[in-house]
Design an enzyme around this catalytic site. Structure first.
Site, mmCIF file in Angstrom:
data_model
loop_
_atom_site.group_PDB
_atom_site.id
_atom_site.type_symbol
_atom_site.label_atom_id
_atom_site.label_comp_id
_atom_site.label_asym_id
_atom_site.label_seq_id
_atom_site.Cartn_x
_atom_site.Cartn_y
_atom_site.Cartn_z
ATOM 1 N N GLU A 129 2.401 -2.550 -4.944
ATOM 2 C CA GLU A 129 2.088 -2.439 -3.524
ATOM 3 C C GLU A 129 1.189 -1.249 -3.185
ATOM 4 O O GLU A 129 0.471 -1.283 -2.196
ATOM 5 C CB GLU A 129 3.365 -2.353 -2.691
ATOM 6 C CG GLU A 129 3.915 -3.700 -2.264
ATOM 7 C CD GLU A 129 2.923 -4.486 -1.421
ATOM 8 O OE1 GLU A 129 2.560 -4.032 -0.336
ATOM 9 O OE2 GLU A 129 2.497 -5.562 -1.852
ATOM 10 N N LYS B 27 3.290 3.473 0.662
ATOM 11 C CA LYS B 27 3.828 2.148 0.976
ATOM 12 C C LYS B 27 5.131 1.907 0.230
ATOM 13 O O LYS B 27 5.350 2.429 -0.864
ATOM 14 C CB LYS B 27 2.822 1.054 0.600
ATOM 15 C CG LYS B 27 1.603 0.986 1.489
ATOM 16 C CD LYS B 27 0.741 -0.222 1.165
ATOM 17 C CE LYS B 27 1.410 -1.516 1.596
ATOM 18 N NZ LYS B 27 0.532 -2.691 1.375
ATOM 19 N N GLU C 293 -5.977 -11.306 4.763
ATOM 20 C CA GLU C 293 -5.836 -10.462 3.584
ATOM 21 C C GLU C 293 -6.065 -11.292 2.338
ATOM 22 O O GLU C 293 -5.527 -12.390 2.204
ATOM 23 C CB GLU C 293 -4.441 -9.829 3.514
ATOM 24 C CG GLU C 293 -4.078 -8.923 4.675
ATOM 25 C CD GLU C 293 -2.662 -8.375 4.572
ATOM 26 O OE1 GLU C 293 -2.088 -8.406 3.453
ATOM 27 O OE2 GLU C 293 -2.121 -7.917 5.593
#
Length: 382
Positions: free
Chosen positions: A322, A314, A261
Site C-alpha cells: 500500500e 498509509k 485509479e
C-alpha cells in the site's frame, strides 16, 4: 463566499478550452511523513505533462498551489464526512463554499467518498452515500457551479460482478443492486460520470492461480477471453467492460466512465516490483496515447494513474504494497523509466530541500531495560 468574478471568468474560459476527458491524470495522495511542498508537486505535475489531478480531500494549501495552474482537479470528500453531509444540506453548502467556491481552481469534479462500499467497511456508508451525493449536488446548484463541477463517487470494482468469466454477464452486486441503480440514475440525471478504480495487480495478489500475463497489456493469447466475438487479452479490458455491460443492461449504456485509479506498486509483494510496475504502466500509457479504448468502449480511456508519489504513512492493512504505488519516491525521484506525454521520460521534482545527514546516537540516559529502546533503534537504523 463565492468566487470573485474574475476567477470565475478564468475558470469558465478554461472549461471551454480543455475537454473533460483530455490528457492523463494522476492521484495525489498526502499520507506521508515527509510530504513535498505543494508548489513543488504542482510543478512536477506540469513538468510531466499531467493535465488532471485527483485529490482525496480538499487541503487548502494544495488547492492554493493549484490555483491558476491550468490543471483540472477532482477534489475529494473523505468517507468520514459522509454522515454529516448526508444529514445536513447546510453542511454540504458550507463544504462547497469553503472548498470549491473560494478557490480559483479549475475544479471539474467533487468525489463524494472513496470506495465506500468496500466489504471492510461492513456497510457503514451504504445508507449515507446517496443522500450525501444529493446534498452536495444541491449545494453546487445553489452556488451556481453545477454546470462546470460534477459530483461523482470513486467506487471499487467489486460493486459489479460477472456470473461467469464473460464481461457480457456483468451486473451490479446483488446486495447493493437497487442502491447502485439509484446512484447510477442520479449520476445520469446530473450529467456526472461513473468513477471506477480498477487494479489488475489486486487480481494477481488475491489469486495465486491468476495468469500473470493476463494482468498486463502484452496480448496474452493463452488467457484471452472470447465474449461473443469480442476478444479480451487483458484483465483491465474485461473488468472495465463488465461495468459497461452492467450499465447497459440496466438502461444506462451511454453513461460516461472515469477510471479513478489504475496503477502498479513497486514493493511489498512478490509481484510488486519496478519491473512489473514499468511494464504495466507503460503498457497502459501506450494505449492511452494511441487513443485505444476497450472492446465495448473503443474511445480513449479517461483515467488517473495511481499514484504520483509514495505515501509511507498509509495503512498496510490491505497489504504491505500500500505504501509503494507511486511513480515517484517520496522525494520526487522517478522509480523507473516511463513515457507519459513526451519521449523524455519522467521528470523529477525540482528544488527539493534535504535535511543534513546526521548520526543517530543513543542517549546516555536511555536504559537497555526500556521496552521502547529496541523499536527506537530499529526505526533509526532503517
Amino acid at each position: 463566499m463565492g468566487w470573485q468574478s474574475v476567477g470565475l471568468v478564468v475558470v469558465l474560459h478554461m472549461a471551454l478550452l480543455i475537454g473533460p476527458g483530455s490528457g492523463i491524470g494522476a492521484n495525489w495522495g498526502t499520507q506521508a511523513t515527509h510530504p513535498l511542498p505543494p508548489s513543488i508537486v504542482v510543478k512536477m505535475l506540469k513538468d510531466n505533462g499531467f493535465e488532471k489531478v485527483k485529490l482525496f480531500d480538499a487541503d487548502a494549501n494544495i488547492l492554493k498551489a493549484l490555483s491558476k495552474s491550468g490543471i483540472q482537479v477532482m477534489v475529494g470528500i473523505p468517507n468520514d464526512m459522509l454522515l454529516s453531509l448526508a444529514n445536513s444540506e447546510q453542511a454540504a453548502q458550507n463544504w462547497v463554499a469553503q472548498n470549491v467556491s473560494s478557490h480559483a481552481v479549475d475544479i471539474r469534479y467533487v468525489a463524494v467518498g472513496n470506495e465506500p462500499f468496500l466489504a471492510a467497511y461492513n456497510g457503514t456508508y451504504i445508507g449515507l452515500l446517496l443522500p450525501a451525493l444529493q446534498n452536495v449536488q444541491s449545494a453546487l446548484v445553489k452556488a451556481g457551479l453545477a454546470s462546470q463541477v460534477k459530483v461523482t463517487v470513486p467506487l471499487n470494482a467489486d460493486v459489479y460482478q460477472s456470473s461467469s468469466n464473460l464481461p457480457s454477464d456483468g451486473d451490479f452486486r446483488s446486495d447493493i443492486h437497487q442502491l447502485m441503480l439509484q446512484i447510477v440514475q442520479f449520476l445520469n440525471d446530473n450529467g456526472s460520470p461513473f468513477t471506477i478504480n480498477i487494479y489488475p495487480f489486486i487480481s494477481l495478489y488475491n489469486d495465486p492461480n491468476f495468469p500473470t500475463d493476463f494482468a498486463f497489456f502484452d496480448g496474452a493469447s493463452s488467457s484471452a477471453i472470447n465474449d461473443g466475438g469480442r476478444v479480451y487479452d487483458n484483465v483491465f479490458d474485461a473488468n472495465h467492460d463488465t461495468l459497461v455491460w452492467a450499465l447497459q443492461k440496466n438502461g444506462y449504456g451511454n453513461l460516461s466512465i472515469i477510471v479513478g485509479e489504475i496503477g502498479w506498486p513497486t514493493d511489498g509483494d512478490k509481484n510488486a516490483n519496478p519491473k512489473f510496475a514499468q511494464q504495466f504502466n507503460q503498457g497502459f500509457m501506450s494505449r492511452v496515447t494511441a487513443g485505444k479504448g476497450t472492446p465495448m468502449r473503443p474511445s480513449p480511456v479517461n483515467a488517473y494513474l495511481f499514484s504520483l508519489i509514495d505515501e509511507d504513512a498509509k495503512s498496510i492493512q490491505p497489504g504491505n504494497f500500500e505504501r509503494h504505488w507511486g511513480l515517484f519516491y517520496f522525494d520526487g525521484t522517478p522509480k523507473y523509466p516511463l513515457t507519459l506525454t513526451s519521449s523524455n521520460g519522467l521528470v523529477p521534482a525540482k528544488d527539493v530541500q534535504y535535511q543534513a545527514k546526521k548520526w543517530c546516537v543513543m542517549s546516555p540516559m536511555a536504559s537497555l531495560d526500556d521496552p521502547q529502546v529496541g523499536p527506537s533503534v530499529s526505526y533509526a537504523y532503517f
